[in-house]
Structure formats: C-alpha cells, structure tokens
Design a protein around this motif. Structure first.
Motif, PDB file in Angstrom:
ATOM      1  N   ARG A 319       0.842  -1.209   0.000  1.00 33.37           N
ATOM      2  CA  ARG A 319       0.000   0.000   0.000  1.00 33.37           C
ATOM      3  C   ARG A 319       0.877   1.258   0.000  1.00 33.37           C
ATOM      4  NH1 ARG A 319      -5.148   0.536   0.793  1.00 33.37           N
ATOM      5  NH2 ARG A 319      -5.481  -1.417   1.922  1.00 33.37           N
ATOM      6  N   TYR A 320       1.962   1.202   0.749  1.00 33.83           N
ATOM      7  CA  TYR A 320       2.891   2.340   0.751  1.00 33.83           C
ATOM      8  C   TYR A 320       3.435   2.587  -0.652  1.00 33.83           C
ATOM      9  CZ  TYR A 320       7.088   5.073   1.638  1.00 33.83           C
ATOM     10  OH  TYR A 320       8.052   6.043   1.592  1.00 33.83           O
ATOM     11  N   GLU A 324      -0.198   5.279  -0.723  1.00 34.93           N
ATOM     12  CA  GLU A 324      -1.051   5.547   0.442  1.00 34.93           C
ATOM     13  C   GLU A 324      -0.234   5.420   1.721  1.00 34.93           C
ATOM     14  OE1 GLU A 324      -5.592   4.528  -0.497  1.00 34.93           O
ATOM     15  OE2 GLU A 324      -4.357   2.723  -0.424  1.00 34.93           O
ATOM     16  N   GLY A 325       0.687   6.351   1.909  1.00 38.36           N
ATOM     17  CA  GLY A 325       1.621   6.266   3.013  1.00 38.36           C
ATOM     18  C   GLY A 325       0.966   6.292   4.384  1.00 38.36           C
ATOM     19  N   ASP A 326       0.045   7.221   4.606  1.00 35.03           N
ATOM     20  CA  ASP A 326      -0.573   7.349   5.925  1.00 35.03           C
ATOM     21  C   ASP A 326      -1.351   6.091   6.294  1.00 35.03           C
ATOM     22  OD1 ASP A 326       0.487   9.859   6.194  1.00 35.03           O
ATOM     23  OD2 ASP A 326      -1.346  10.912   5.608  1.00 35.03           O
ATOM     24  N   ARG A 327      -2.125   5.597   5.344  1.00 37.39           N
ATOM     25  CA  ARG A 327      -2.904   4.401   5.635  1.00 37.39           C
ATOM     26  C   ARG A 327      -1.971   3.197   5.829  1.00 37.39           C
ATOM     27  NH1 ARG A 327      -7.898   1.783   2.103  1.00 37.39           N
ATOM     28  NH2 ARG A 327      -8.264   0.019   3.526  1.00 37.39           N
ATOM     29  N   ARG A 329       1.038   3.198   7.105  1.00 41.22           N
ATOM     30  CA  ARG A 329       1.624   3.261   8.444  1.00 41.22           C
ATOM     31  C   ARG A 329       0.603   2.905   9.517  1.00 41.22           C
ATOM     32  NH1 ARG A 329       5.100   6.979   5.774  1.00 41.22           N
ATOM     33  NH2 ARG A 329       3.454   8.529   5.540  1.00 41.22           N
ATOM     34  N   ALA A 330      -0.655   3.307   9.304  1.00 43.38           N
ATOM     35  CA  ALA A 330      -1.706   2.945  10.261  1.00 43.38           C
ATOM     36  C   ALA A 330      -1.918   1.434  10.283  1.00 43.38           C
ATOM     37  CB  ALA A 330      -3.008   3.659   9.894  1.00 43.38           C
ATOM     38  N   GLU A 331      -1.890   0.805   9.123  1.00 46.01           N
ATOM     39  CA  GLU A 331      -2.060  -0.649   9.061  1.00 46.01           C
ATOM     40  C   GLU A 331      -0.861  -1.360   9.692  1.00 46.01           C
ATOM     41  OE1 GLU A 331      -2.815  -1.513   4.959  1.00 46.01           O
ATOM     42  OE2 GLU A 331      -4.931  -0.902   5.084  1.00 46.01           O
ATOM     43  N   MET A 365       8.999   2.019   4.441  1.00 43.26           N
ATOM     44  CA  MET A 365       8.179   3.221   4.502  1.00 43.26           C
ATOM     45  C   MET A 365       8.975   4.452   4.934  1.00 43.26           C
ATOM     46  SD  MET A 365       4.757   1.716   6.334  1.00 43.26           S
ATOM     47  CE  MET A 365       4.094   0.123   5.863  1.00 43.26           C
ATOM     48  N   ASP A 367      10.170   4.937   7.914  1.00 42.92           N
ATOM     49  CA  ASP A 367       9.928   5.238   9.324  1.00 42.92           C
ATOM     50  C   ASP A 367      11.041   4.599  10.150  1.00 42.92           C
ATOM     51  OD1 ASP A 367       8.973   5.748  11.838  1.00 42.92           O
ATOM     52  OD2 ASP A 367       6.897   5.228  11.374  1.00 42.92           O
TER      53      ASP A 367
END
Length: 428
Positions: A319-320, A324-327, A329-331, A365, A367
């Motif tokens: 997904r990253y 869709e980076g924010d989603r 990281r949430a996943e 990602m 992070d």
C-alpha cells in the motif's frame, strides 16, 4: 547430454583461468568445509572483500555497518555443526549470498559461495552467473555457469534441477533459448516453470496466447506446480503488455480463473505482484485496487498469528508503494498491536520470523525509529530460544534484513547483537 554440451568449453575456460582460481577450486571438494574448520570472525568480514575475480565488478561501496551485519549473519550460520545441521547451515549461507548480490557485492558473494558445504554452493555460483548475465558480463558468466553445472552433476533430482534452471534462466536473458531449453529439459515442473516466466518477460503475441493456454490447462488438471509456473509467467505478461489494456485484463482474468486449489497466501503474493507492476507503470489507482483485493482475502481468512502478521506487513508495504503512506503506516501500527496481543501464545521459535517482515515494511516506509524499535523486538524475541540453531538463524535473518534496508543499529543494539553472536554454541 549436459556434459556433451558443456564439457569441452568448460575445460578450456577453467584451464585458462587456473592461476586465478586455484584457491577457489581448493574449496570445491564435495564435502566443502568440515566440522572443526575455523570460522572467520565477523569483524574481519566487515572489511571490504578482496578482488577474487578480475572479471567481476568490484563490490559496491556500502556503509561499514552493512558489511558488518552481512559478516555477522554469515558467521552465525557458519557456526552450525554440519552434523546434523548441514541443511540449515547451507540454506542460511545461501541467503547471505543472495543478499550480497542484491546489494551489488559480487566479490563478497563469491567469497561466501565458496564456503557452502553442499549443493547450494552450486546454486550460489548459478545465482552469480545470473547476476553476470543481467549485466552482460559474458566471461564471468561462463566461468560461474561452468562451476555451477559442475556441482549440479554431483547431486540429483530437484537440487540438480534448481541449479540447472537458474543457469538456464541466465542463458535465456542472454538470448540463447536453445541452450536454456536443453538445460531445463528434464527438470521437475516446479523448477522448469521458472524458465517459462523468464521467457514471458519478452514474449510476443504468439507466446502470449500460448502462456494463457498453458495456465488454463494447468488449472484444469489441478497441477499445483504447473499452475504456479503459469501464474508466474502471467505476472510477467501483465507487466510486458501493460499498455495493451485488453491483453492486460485477459491476464488478470486468467490468473483469477486459475485460483481453484491455489493457497490463499499464493493468491495474495500474486495480487501484490500485480499491484507492484501497476505502480511501475504509473497506475497507482489500479495498484490500490489489487491491494484491497488482497486485504479482503486476509480479512476473510482464518490465520494463525505467525501467518497473519507477515501477510499484513506485506500488504502495508504494498500500500505504501501504491502511494497511500498514511494508511500504510496505520495498518503497520495495527499489525504490531496484533502481534503484541498474541505474542505470548506464539512459540518462541516462531516469534522473530513472524515479526521481522513488519520491521522491514516500516523500514521501506522510511519510518526509521519505528523500524528500529521493531527490529529490536525481533532481535530479543529471536534470542529467547534455548538452542543455538534457531538463535543463529534468527540472528542471521535479522542482520540481513537490517543490511538490506540500511537500518543501522545504535550502540546499545550493537552490543546486544554481539552478545547474542558470542553466545552461540552447544546445545545446538
């Protein structure tokens, strides 16, 4: 047949390079390294590798910590006693070789391949030959082709086939389809299918129809190996014909139609491959749709934690890549929570390999702090086993993951890694 094809040319090549490769051939006895042989200290392996073959490029310049991680990984698995752990030892060493090639370290890959004690030494040479073929390094390719096939002739069944097909794939890259076909002619389906996928990457219109028909027939007779080979070939077709919308969607339909009997995790792998190909062609919207399909499979399945966490990590990374980076990281954060909630119910020998893919996903990602935290937990969970065999394998795999993703241990984590490394020994 194989010896007739290669025998005379192999002799000329190896004799011509005898002076350069005397140390190499000295390490090619069938037994390889033996119990009691000295295992190099990992610190010495952190230094740049010497040039073992002038026909190979010099190793890429990596950060010293990456080289030390590679050296620690190789040293850890090399300490496994040949009896009864030769398979684990060789598999772990092969993983280091593959990582070296991925990071642009052919000289180090050669150095490590020489130390592998069984047939996987031949596969290491075959992978080096493929690496050379990708870069059109003909002289070096021929040398490692010959060394790989030499080892292949000492083994049998799927092990021999795996080496031969890896060399055949290299010949296909170089445009020698006839020799590639000869090398893979008698290979088992699971190995021969890899050559089919290689050919699909440059298929024309006629081959397009043949590959779709092959997948359809494989699914009809419910041959798992052949169906898997057909799916891999179709994934290459999807990329090759991406700009042809009609053919592109034909490929997707053919893959989905073949899924009866295909394990769910293999379906997820295929969807992630389709997503990544879409990203490569600038179509993030299509990629996200594939990720959603894969996530629906995960959400709808019944998984043990050791299977669910790596799958969710894989999809978060996909997904990253799809933008869709924010989603993503949430996943990833949700996946970490799932792991922590079920960790105590998971056998210690499974914990590190369950969590490691999440650390890699977070590193991808970008992070860094979160990736470092999860890598630290992975290292600690891998050190819980009473026996050194699983501890060594987990330590090596985590070191390789950190080296690949450029995650540098802080001083405290270095001390911990070295302590775990120093503690390897009986009982294995």
């Amino acid at each position: 047949m194989l010896s007739l094809i290669h025998g005379s040319t192999a002799l000329l090549r190896t004799c011509g390079a005898a002076a350069l490769f005397l140390p190499l051939f000295a390490g090619l006895a069938l037994g390889g390294v033996q119990d009691g042989d000295e295992v190099p200290e990992f610190a010495s392996l952190a230094t740049p590798a010497v040039v073992l073959d002038a026909d190979l490029p010099v190793d890429a310049e990596l950060a010293p910590f990456q080289l030390e991680l590679l050296g620690m990984a190789f040293n850890a698995v090399s300490q496994l006693p040949l009896q009864p752990h030769i398979k684990n030892r060789a598999l772990g060493q092969q993983a280091v070789v593959e990582t070296c090639l991925e990071l642009g370290l052919p000289q180090r890959a050669l150095r490590y391949s020489r130390e592998i004690p069984n047939w996987r030494r031949g596969f290491g040479f075959a992978s080096l030959a493929y690496w050379c073929a990708e870069r059109d390094l003909r002289s070096a390719f021929e040398r490692y082709e010959d060394l790989a096939l030499e080892v292949a002739e000492t083994d049998q069944d799927w092990r021999r086939d795996r080496i031969r097909v890896q060399v055949a794939r290299a010949h296909e890259l170089l445009g020698d389809s006839a020799l590639a076909e000869a090398l893979s002619a008698d290979a088992i389906d699971a190995e021969a299918g890899k050559l089919r996928a290689e050919r699909a990457a440059k298929a024309g219109g006629e081959e397009f129809e043949e590959i779709l028909a092959f997948l359809e027939e494989s699914a009809r007779v419910q041959s798992f190996d052949l169906t898997g080979a057909g799916i891999e070939a179709c994934l290459r077709l999807f990329d090759r014909f991406y700009d042809d919308e009609e053919r592109r969607e034909q490929v997707v339909d053919a893959i989905v139609a073949s899924w009866r009997g295909v394990p769910l995790d293999r379906r997820i792998d295929a969807l992630v491959s389709l997503a990544d190909a879409s990203v490569a062609h600038g179509d993030e919207q299509r990629a996200r749709a594939f990720v959603e399909e894969a996530l629906a499979i995960v959400d709808g399945g019944r998984w043990t934690l050791e299977h669910e966490v790596p799958l969710r990590a894989q999809l978060a990374a996909a997904r990253y890549r799809a933008g869709e980076g924010d989603r993503a990281r949430a996943e990833a954060a949700d996946t970490l929570s799932r792991y922590k909630a079920g960790r105590e119910e998971l056998a210690t020998m499974f914990r590190a390999r369950t969590l490691r893919p999440l650390a890699e996903a977070l590193a991808e990602m970008g992070d860094g702090p979160a990736a470092a935290t999860v890598f630290e937990l992975t290292i600690e969970d891998g050190a819980l086993n009473a026996n050194s065999r699983p501890r060594a394998l987990d330590l090596a795999d985590t070191c390789l993951a950190m080296a690949r993703h450029g995650v540098e241990p802080n001083e405290e984590l270095w001390l911990r890694l070295r302590a775990i490394h120093a503690g390897l020994g009986d009982p294995w």
